[in-house]
Design an enzyme around this catalytic site. Structure first.
Site, PDB file in Angstrom:
ATOM      1  CE  LYS A   1      -3.487   2.815   0.510  1.00  0.00           C
ATOM      2  NZ  LYS A   1      -4.235   3.180  -0.718  1.00  0.00           N
TER       3      LYS A   1
ATOM      4  CG  LEU B   1      -2.156   8.014  -0.849  1.00  0.00           C
ATOM      5  CD1 LEU B   1      -1.133   9.095  -1.153  1.00  0.00           C
ATOM      6  CD2 LEU B   1      -1.658   6.667  -1.376  1.00  0.00           C
TER       7      LEU B   1
ATOM      8  CB  CYS C   1      -2.291   8.980  -5.501  1.00  0.00           C
ATOM      9  SG  CYS C   1      -3.753   8.711  -4.478  1.00  0.00           S
TER      10      CYS C   1
ATOM     11  CB  ILE D   1      -2.604   3.743 -16.326  1.00  0.00           C
ATOM     12  CG1 ILE D   1      -3.858   2.877 -16.394  1.00  0.00           C
ATOM     13  CG2 ILE D   1      -2.079   4.114 -17.665  1.00  0.00           C
ATOM     14  CD1 ILE D   1      -5.062   3.470 -17.127  1.00  0.00           C
TER      15      ILE D   1
ATOM     16  N   GLY E   1      -5.380  -5.947  -9.714  1.00  0.00           N
ATOM     17  CA  GLY E   1      -5.821  -5.210  -8.530  1.00  0.00           C
ATOM     18  C   GLY E   1      -7.273  -5.462  -8.207  1.00  0.00           C
TER      19      GLY E   1
END
Ligand SMILES: Cc1cc2nc3c(=O)[nH]c(=O)nc-3n(C[C@H](O)[C@H](O)[C@H](O)COP(=O)(O)O)c2cc1C
Length: 322
Positions: free
Chosen positions: A51, A79, A135, A196, A273
């Site tokens: 992460k 985040l 992000c 990406i 993912g």
């Protein structure tokens, strides 16, 4: 076991990956989340991206942080992470480096924060460092760096200055010319690309006339973004191949055929993912499907698939699909 078949081995920046599949940052916690599921093993992937990690702990954004949309998912986690010192002191010692390769994912609000976090990871057993300049879910840094080629290059150069570990730059699709950005990041010293990150999006609750996501906007992932991700991978490959710079292609992979599209477009490895959220045991299936493809096409190794795209020629009109 398909995932350990030597025909799937790849060399990625000098690291040996058991197979081309990479578990993507933010979708597997710190490498431990799915190990609680019977039948799941980190040995089924070539690498795990941890992460996104920042200098200090972050609590993340207000809810809702996730919204399911047709063929995809919006997220604005913001985040959330315990900060680099805790990751290094408490999480890295629990990882089994005999199982797979582990890649740190570095984020920051300032250049100094990227440098600090990268320098700290450099002093650990982590196999590689991915810098997340893409992000879309934080107010400062993140995609603000990744959408500006000058800033992207500055972040890469600064991180390059404090680590000799393989440095993977994660590029944003939310920019005009991803190939130009890639070129600048190569000059600044990146060893590899991840292509990406999520595409910026919004979903609105029409009764409330408010965005569903607490952060108003989020990053779109999942099958809906795959055609965009394949094109961006192809575009970055045009620049990266001259420098032997490998790519982790990603965005919407749910099957062996999806993974093969990215490999053919120029990726050396392929990220998985969002697909894990609905099938945590998908990795061996994708690996087996890639092996079947190698057999059908008389290929010895998965590396032979990378960049094997044959573009259509004699086009009367180039460019858009209108
Ligand atoms: C819930 C969630 C959290 C994510 N967190 C991060 C992150 O911390 N750092 C990062 O670089 N990418 C992050 N991503 C982006 C993924 O790593 C990946 O690039 C993107 O989701 C596209 O792949 P996919 O369609 O297979 O999910 C996140 C994605 C999701 C869905």
């Amino acid at each position: 076991m398909a995932s350990r078949n030597p025909r799937l081995n790849i060399d990625f920046c000098g690291m040996s990956f058991a197979n081309p599949l990479v578990l993507l940052s933010g979708c597997v916690g710190f490498g431990e989340e799915y190990t609680r599921i019977q039948g799941f093993s980190n040995q089924d992937c070539g690498a795990v991206c941890l992460k996104g990690t920042t200098g200090s702990a972050r609590l993340g954004n207000q809810p809702h942080r996730i919204y399911e949309s047709p063929g995809g998912m919006l997220n604005a986690i913001g985040l959330q992470n315990p900060g680099v010192d805790t990751v290094i002191d408490e999480i890295l010692p629990t990882l089994d480096f005999a199982e797979t390769r582990f890649i740190a994912n570095v984020s920051g609000s300032t250049l100094e924060e990227y440098i600090e976090v990268t320098r700290k990871f450099d002093d650990t057993d982590i196999d590689a460092i991915e810098i997340n300049i893409s992000c879309p879910n934080v107010k400062e840094g993140g995609v603000a760096f990744g959408n500006d080629p000058d800033m992207s290059a500055r972040v890469v150069q600064a991180c390059r200055g404090v680590t000799d570990k393989p440095l993977i730059t994660k590029l944003s699709p939310n920019q005009t010319d991803i190939a130009e950005n890639a070129r600048r990041c190569i000059d600044a010293g990146t060893d590899a690309f991840a292509v990406i990150n999520t595409l910026m999006g919004m979903a609105i609750d029409v009764e409330a006339r408010q965005p569903f996501i607490g952060n108003n906007q989020g990053g779109l992932s999942g099958p809906a973004i795959k055609p965009v991700a394949v094109l961006k991978t192809h575009q970055v490959y045009q620049v990266a191949r001259e420098h032997n710079i490998p790519i982790i292609g990603q965005g919407g992979v749910t099957s062996a055929e999806d993974a093969l599209e990215f490999l053919i477009a120029g990726a050396s490895a392929v990220g998985v993912g969002t697909a894990l959220f609905y099938d945590p045991l998908i990795l061996p299936k994708i690996n087996q499907g890639i092996l079947d493809y190698l057999d059908r096409h008389g290929l010895e190794s998965v590396a032979q698939v990378t960049g094997s795209l044959q573009l259509n020629s004699n086009l009367s009109q180039r460019g858009c699909g209108c």
